[in-house]
Design a protein around this motif. Structure first.
Motif, PDB file in Angstrom:
ATOM      1  N   ILE A   1      -8.443  -2.645  -8.466  1.00  0.00           N
ATOM      2  CA  ILE A   1      -9.300  -1.737  -7.521  1.00  0.00           C
ATOM      3  C   ILE A   1      -8.423  -0.978  -6.322  1.00  0.00           C
ATOM      4  CG2 ILE A   1     -10.861  -1.834  -5.618  1.00  0.00           C
ATOM      5  CD1 ILE A   1     -12.347  -4.215  -7.552  1.00  0.00           C
TER       6      ILE A   1
ATOM      7  N   CYS B   1      -8.301   2.885  -5.537  1.00  0.00           N
ATOM      8  CA  CYS B   1      -8.447   3.318  -4.299  1.00  0.00           C
ATOM      9  C   CYS B   1      -7.535   4.196  -3.563  1.00  0.00           C
ATOM     10  CB  CYS B   1      -9.152   2.374  -3.477  1.00  0.00           C
ATOM     11  SG  CYS B   1     -10.795   1.709  -3.792  1.00  0.00           S
TER      12      CYS B   1
ATOM     13  N   ILE C   1       0.766  -1.235  -0.040  1.00  0.00           N
ATOM     14  CA  ILE C   1       0.193  -0.181  -0.001  1.00  0.00           C
ATOM     15  C   ILE C   1       0.808   1.402   0.005  1.00  0.00           C
ATOM     16  CG2 ILE C   1      -1.995   1.305   1.351  1.00  0.00           C
ATOM     17  CD1 ILE C   1      -2.515  -1.571   0.021  1.00  0.00           C
TER      18      ILE C   1
ATOM     19  N   ILE D   1     -11.436  -5.443  -1.637  1.00  0.00           N
ATOM     20  CA  ILE D   1     -10.147  -4.918  -1.971  1.00  0.00           C
ATOM     21  C   ILE D   1     -10.108  -3.481  -1.748  1.00  0.00           C
ATOM     22  CG2 ILE D   1      -8.500  -4.474  -3.755  1.00  0.00           C
ATOM     23  CD1 ILE D   1      -9.343  -7.133  -4.980  1.00  0.00           C
ATOM     24  N   GLY D   2     -11.041  -2.539  -2.235  1.00  0.00           N
ATOM     25  CA  GLY D   2     -10.962  -1.293  -1.994  1.00  0.00           C
ATOM     26  C   GLY D   2     -10.866  -0.757  -0.623  1.00  0.00           C
TER      27      GLY D   2
ATOM     28  N   CYS E   1      -7.666  -1.996   1.208  1.00  0.00           N
ATOM     29  CA  CYS E   1      -6.575  -1.102   0.767  1.00  0.00           C
ATOM     30  C   CYS E   1      -6.347   0.207   1.456  1.00  0.00           C
ATOM     31  CB  CYS E   1      -6.312  -0.781  -0.429  1.00  0.00           C
ATOM     32  SG  CYS E   1      -5.952  -2.428  -1.452  1.00  0.00           S
ATOM     33  N   VAL E   2      -7.492   0.978   1.724  1.00  0.00           N
ATOM     34  CA  VAL E   2      -7.783   2.039   2.335  1.00  0.00           C
ATOM     35  C   VAL E   2      -7.561   2.160   4.119  1.00  0.00           C
ATOM     36  CG1 VAL E   2      -8.925   4.222   2.838  1.00  0.00           C
ATOM     37  CG2 VAL E   2      -8.974   3.224   0.567  1.00  0.00           C
TER      38      VAL E   2
ATOM     39  N   ALA F   1      -5.887  -0.376   5.419  1.00  0.00           N
ATOM     40  CA  ALA F   1      -4.446  -0.820   5.411  1.00  0.00           C
ATOM     41  C   ALA F   1      -3.462   0.454   5.647  1.00  0.00           C
ATOM     42  CB  ALA F   1      -3.853  -1.489   4.349  1.00  0.00           C
TER      43      ALA F   1
END
Lengths: 193, 193
Positions: free
Chosen positions: A62, A66, A32, B62-63, B66-67, B69
């Motif tokens: 995705i 994001c 990330i 997933i989106g 990831c945010v 994370a």
């Protein structure tokens, strides 16, 4: 050499059949912090564009989309690869051929999420023959929206997708363009940017 | 009432058959600022856990993962729903039944991305009957890794998935637990937290 190119040299693996495996940091396990650096770079390259939405495609686009979106402060819409019974109402549809999975998919976006007012940045992890990307462009244009740019993590420069799309006049920015790679030696050469 | 519950009341749509549509901000179009707030809240709820990896499942997890994370500074691994020819090597596999799509999927994670050293936070967008989540837990346990917690955006509290998983002793945190909803009136009631 940018941070993504350095990472590909460090952790990417070249396989027979022109396969570049980047699954330890890009499209199965996802780094990330790397995505955040990629987001900064896309923001720099598309700084002058009035982008109000990011469009990507499931699944591996995705995560990148994001994190990139945080640099543009816009929502992300992801195109789906199969019809779901929860996806009702009118949809934009494009047919996309997948070389990886040896099949054709319908790629769909609900019409309510793209309109002529939208200025779209398309984001995806890989560009090779360009089929998925052409499907996304077709969907944006079906909506009467504007493709302001296309941001790709890894482009296989020795395949034709990138050239076709640049020839159509789109601003296509790939953070790493692989000019050649060799499964025997593991060597990867990037195009100068 | 937290920010996700407020947003569900504002933009969620109740449909016949116990379907809650949140596709305008959670799982088709994605509000990244909302995901960031959700990430802050998950960080608060799992502050004392030694989390070093987030596991989710394609596509709509997933989106969010990831945010989220970014608040834990850890990589994300997403489980894939079908075998890809690019996914070679040994894999952890769990069979998961999807009520939405009326089919069974194999859910897979490459073994190299989960090990006994991993302390995993599982993130997903929805929890109803819990089949997908049970598959992810099974995969983490197959790897000898530890499930430190489970973070869900929307739980359907009137279905059994959440109770089963809490009964197994996992710390399961859902930001919005729908106690009841009515397609006729559009009314949504959340459980007190």
């Amino acid at each position: 050499m940018n941070i993504l190119e350095e990472r590909i040299l460090k952790d990417g693996i070249v396989k027979e059949g022109n396969v570049l495996k980047v699954d330890s940091f890009l499209n199965h396990q996802m780094d990330i912090d790397l995505f955040d650096e990629m987001g900064k770079e896309f923001k720099r390259r598309f700084a002058d564009k009035p982008i109000n939405k990011i469009l990507t495609i499931e699944a591996s686009g995705i995560g990148i989309a994001c994190v990139v979106a945080q640099h543009f402060h816009v929502p992300v819409v992801f195109a789906k690869k199969a019809k779901s019974i929860n996806l009702e109402g009118e949809m934009y549809v494009a047919e996309v051929e997948s070389f990886t999975h040896k099949c054709k998919n319908n790629v769909i976006v609900a019409q309510k999420f793209l309109s002529p007012d939208d200025h779209v940045l398309i984001i995806d992890d890989f560009l090779a023959n360009g089929c998925a990307l052409q499907g996304l462009i077709q969907i944006v244009q079906s909506a009467g929206a504007t493709v302001e740019g296309i941001g790709i993590a890894v482009e296989k420069g020795f395949q034709t997708g990138g050239r076709s799309i640049r020839n159509l006049g789109f601003q296509l920015e790939s953070l790493a363009i692989v000019e050649s790679m060799d499964a025997k030696t593991g060597k990867i050469v990037f195009s100068e940017q």
